[in-house]
Write an enzyme that holds these catalytic residues in place. Sequence first.
Site, mmCIF file in Angstrom:
data_model
loop_
_atom_site.group_PDB
_atom_site.id
_atom_site.type_symbol
_atom_site.label_atom_id
_atom_site.label_comp_id
_atom_site.label_asym_id
_atom_site.label_seq_id
_atom_site.Cartn_x
_atom_site.Cartn_y
_atom_site.Cartn_z
ATOM 1 N N HIS A 65 46.095 -17.201 -19.273
ATOM 2 C CA HIS A 65 45.454 -18.026 -18.248
ATOM 3 C C HIS A 65 45.093 -17.161 -17.049
ATOM 4 O O HIS A 65 45.607 -16.058 -16.874
ATOM 5 C CB HIS A 65 46.374 -19.172 -17.810
ATOM 6 C CG HIS A 65 47.666 -18.699 -17.209
ATOM 7 N ND1 HIS A 65 48.744 -18.296 -17.974
ATOM 8 C CD2 HIS A 65 48.052 -18.535 -15.915
ATOM 9 C CE1 HIS A 65 49.725 -17.917 -17.173
ATOM 10 N NE2 HIS A 65 49.344 -18.043 -15.923
ATOM 11 N N TYR A 103 52.035 -8.939 -14.758
ATOM 12 C CA TYR A 103 51.422 -8.916 -13.433
ATOM 13 C C TYR A 103 51.787 -7.627 -12.713
ATOM 14 O O TYR A 103 52.887 -7.091 -12.877
ATOM 15 C CB TYR A 103 51.920 -10.094 -12.587
ATOM 16 C CG TYR A 103 51.420 -11.444 -13.031
ATOM 17 C CD1 TYR A 103 50.198 -11.936 -12.589
ATOM 18 C CD2 TYR A 103 52.182 -12.242 -13.888
ATOM 19 C CE1 TYR A 103 49.742 -13.180 -12.987
ATOM 20 C CE2 TYR A 103 51.742 -13.491 -14.286
ATOM 21 C CZ TYR A 103 50.523 -13.958 -13.833
ATOM 22 O OH TYR A 103 50.075 -15.184 -14.231
ATOM 23 N N HIS A 157 44.678 -17.621 -12.758
ATOM 24 C CA HIS A 157 44.888 -18.465 -11.590
ATOM 25 C C HIS A 157 43.653 -18.416 -10.698
ATOM 26 O O HIS A 157 43.104 -17.341 -10.435
ATOM 27 C CB HIS A 157 46.097 -17.990 -10.785
ATOM 28 C CG HIS A 157 47.386 -18.013 -11.547
ATOM 29 N ND1 HIS A 157 48.257 -19.079 -11.501
ATOM 30 C CD2 HIS A 157 47.948 -17.105 -12.370
ATOM 31 C CE1 HIS A 157 49.308 -18.825 -12.261
ATOM 32 N NE2 HIS A 157 49.140 -17.623 -12.804
ATOM 33 N N ARG A 214 54.024 -18.375 -21.950
ATOM 34 C CA ARG A 214 52.868 -18.988 -21.318
ATOM 35 C C ARG A 214 51.599 -18.559 -22.042
ATOM 36 O O ARG A 214 51.407 -17.396 -22.351
ATOM 37 C CB ARG A 214 52.762 -18.571 -19.846
ATOM 38 C CG ARG A 214 53.925 -19.054 -19.008
ATOM 39 C CD ARG A 214 53.478 -19.985 -17.899
ATOM 40 N NE ARG A 214 52.553 -21.001 -18.310
ATOM 41 C CZ ARG A 214 51.470 -21.369 -17.614
ATOM 42 N NH1 ARG A 214 51.202 -20.753 -16.476
ATOM 43 N NH2 ARG A 214 50.677 -22.316 -18.039
ATOM 44 N N TYR A 257 52.655 -14.229 -21.829
ATOM 45 C CA TYR A 257 53.871 -13.571 -21.336
ATOM 46 C C TYR A 257 55.054 -14.535 -21.385
ATOM 47 O O TYR A 257 54.889 -15.759 -21.344
ATOM 48 C CB TYR A 257 53.678 -13.018 -19.930
ATOM 49 C CG TYR A 257 53.328 -14.031 -18.863
ATOM 50 C CD1 TYR A 257 54.302 -14.837 -18.265
ATOM 51 C CD2 TYR A 257 52.016 -14.159 -18.417
ATOM 52 C CE1 TYR A 257 53.976 -15.744 -17.282
ATOM 53 C CE2 TYR A 257 51.683 -15.065 -17.422
ATOM 54 C CZ TYR A 257 52.673 -15.858 -16.854
ATOM 55 O OH TYR A 257 52.348 -16.764 -15.881
#
Length: 272
Positions: A193, A141, A195, A190, A180
């Site tokens: 995906h 991120y 959000h 994870r 990640y």
Amino acid sequence: MTETTRTVPEQARPADELTQADIDRQMAREREAYEKRLAEGAEPSHHPRREYAPYRSSALRHPTQPPVVIDTRLDPEAVELSSPAFGETDVTELDSDLTRQHQGEPLGERITVSGRLLDREGRPVRGQLIELWQANASGRYAHQRDQHPAPLDPHFTGVGRVLTGDDGSYRFTTIKPGAYPWRNHTNAWRPAHIHFSLFGSAFTQRLVTQMYFPGDPLFAYDPILQSVTDEAARARLVAAYDHDLSRPEWSLGYHWDIVLDGPAATWIEEGR
């Protein structure tokens, strides 16, 4: 004198001492308990329990006190004064194309994500603000708290927004995010995906959820996804590859509808 060995419960052990096998056992127990409740006549549960043990940080994040009631009859704008603001300008076409927000081309697989926002009766919900945020193709991120050793992309911030059309439709062009690591337990990863944040007519109606990609091998190992113990509800979080949405020599297409309520509702973080 004999020495006794005390077994420390998994929930009480530090994250770096918990293995994937430990988390797998916890998730299996949760599934068995849920299936037992169904067999005893309980209604299907479309949203996870907040105290779902394998998702360890949930215990630190979810509310433990009832909501604070604000009498908006006395001051209708009281809630809005302390609410967040997402952009100071109107929503434009550029906001929904995350690949055009910088000077250069972002790295990774370009994708189109499209679908409809629906109510429990299947009716379109029009004019609603949908925002998304995601990791880049390397699984990182663009946020100061994400410091794991994966490269940042100077041409990809990973945030976008759009208003639903009259038919409830939305469309984003972006980059497929990477998996990640996270520190729920040792070697925790994870699945890829995105959000999604949905607004109604006020900030107090905000709902947040996640969209996943089909066939990800990390599904079975992820306690966040597996906290949705109902298989049908979990499947509704996975987008479908849609070849008709794919654009020649440009992007692959994924279709994902979001249902706000009812038996086919999309899972929303922190329950209802």
